[in-house]
Design an enzyme around this catalytic site. Sequence first.
Site, mmCIF file in Angstrom:
data_model
loop_
_atom_site.group_PDB
_atom_site.id
_atom_site.type_symbol
_atom_site.label_atom_id
_atom_site.label_comp_id
_atom_site.label_asym_id
_atom_site.label_seq_id
_atom_site.Cartn_x
_atom_site.Cartn_y
_atom_site.Cartn_z
ATOM 1 N N ASP A 134 43.994 45.759 39.498
ATOM 2 C CA ASP A 134 45.022 44.995 38.774
ATOM 3 C C ASP A 134 44.486 44.127 37.629
ATOM 4 O O ASP A 134 44.884 44.281 36.489
ATOM 5 C CB ASP A 134 45.812 44.144 39.776
ATOM 6 N N LEU A 169 47.848 49.542 43.567
ATOM 7 C CA LEU A 169 46.931 50.510 42.963
ATOM 8 C C LEU A 169 45.532 49.927 42.802
ATOM 9 O O LEU A 169 45.360 48.725 42.624
ATOM 10 C CB LEU A 169 47.452 50.944 41.589
ATOM 11 N N ARG A 295 48.740 30.873 40.613
ATOM 12 C CA ARG A 295 48.896 29.912 39.515
ATOM 13 C C ARG A 295 49.053 28.481 40.029
ATOM 14 O O ARG A 295 49.313 27.561 39.253
ATOM 15 C CB ARG A 295 50.113 30.291 38.660
ATOM 16 N N LYS A 297 50.742 25.401 42.657
ATOM 17 C CA LYS A 297 52.064 25.041 43.190
ATOM 18 C C LYS A 297 53.086 24.703 42.105
ATOM 19 O O LYS A 297 54.284 24.794 42.338
ATOM 20 C CB LYS A 297 51.951 23.878 44.170
#
EC number: 1.17.99.6
Length: 377
Positions: A134, A169, A295, A297
């Site tokens: 990814d 993937l 990312r 909270k």
Amino acid sequence: MDYLQLKKEVIEHSKKIGIDKIGFTTADPFTQLKERLITQQQLGYQSGFEEPDIEKRINPELLLPKAQSIISIALAYPSKMKNAPRSTKDERRGIFARASWGKDYHDVVRDRLKKLEAFIIEKVPEVKVKSMVDTGELSDRAVAERAGIGWSGKNCAIITPEFGSYVYLGDLISNIPFPPDTPIEDQCGSCTKCLDVCPTGALVQGGQLDSTKCIAFLTQTKGFLPEQYRTKIGNRLYGCDTCQTVCPINKGKDFHFHEEMEPDPEIAKPKLKPLLTINNRDFKEKFGYVSGSWRGKKPIQRNAILALAHYKDETAIPDLIALMHTDPRPVIRGTAAWAIGKIGHKESIAELEKALNKEKDEEVMEEIHKGLQFLND
């Protein structure tokens, strides 16, 4: 060396280590992809999370010198949650997209790739390999498409005949010339359901996505969400599944092959109000193992505020008022002010005015004005 026989052995081993589908392709440059990527860049359709060097995204040899093949793997993940909790009037809940259910898929897929690497190295000790999931340079979807894992759907996801688009993937580049597989023919036909229902119109046309409009991207941003998208978020805390859930190929597809992918219902569909005040330590302890937490909270809390506004949840107003007055982060203060106005409780006007009088941040002041306008209209 008999590379066809080695390929058969790799395929057989992949089944034993929890890989649901495997495909092979050459390490030739992805020339057609290059044209698409340049177009996306020129149109401003990229999210900014991509590898900035287009050449690295299309040329495997830049990542592994003398690369000769790429192995693409797919792992099927669940589309249905067992014992999903219900959202009630007093306890509204948000939702994480299916790709963020269970353990972070990067870790799960990397585990399978490492096991596959180990097997290949055992068979060919002098082999050179490089794996990625990814966040790597290559487009995993372009690799999967060429390796025969599935076709690239109009919703820009790889769709497999067996598992639909509910697959993770991963790629493994090697200097072994494995015989390549044949790509699968596109089976979307004339269907446009994903294009028709995309909440923000991010799917510009079949196979083309404006990432800057995509809810999956927007839920991961850290700033103020553009106002035209705030009511489109619904109760989504991370990601968006709409273009997958409407896909006819995905109908009835639900696989529970991997224990680590099973969602904890209280994590995948959490109560919204407790998220507003959760501290960093508790957030990491509770949500840190899922991909949707990458990312931090702040985006999740901002999205929780928007979800409460979506529900017009008056029981959340005291919490939102507290955030508006005391939270150190302008995005949270401002979004809370906007949400208070959107919920529409007239008695909140005095609190908004009080916040406006002491607020110094111009963007937050603008959001307070929007909240007041909602209540005064």
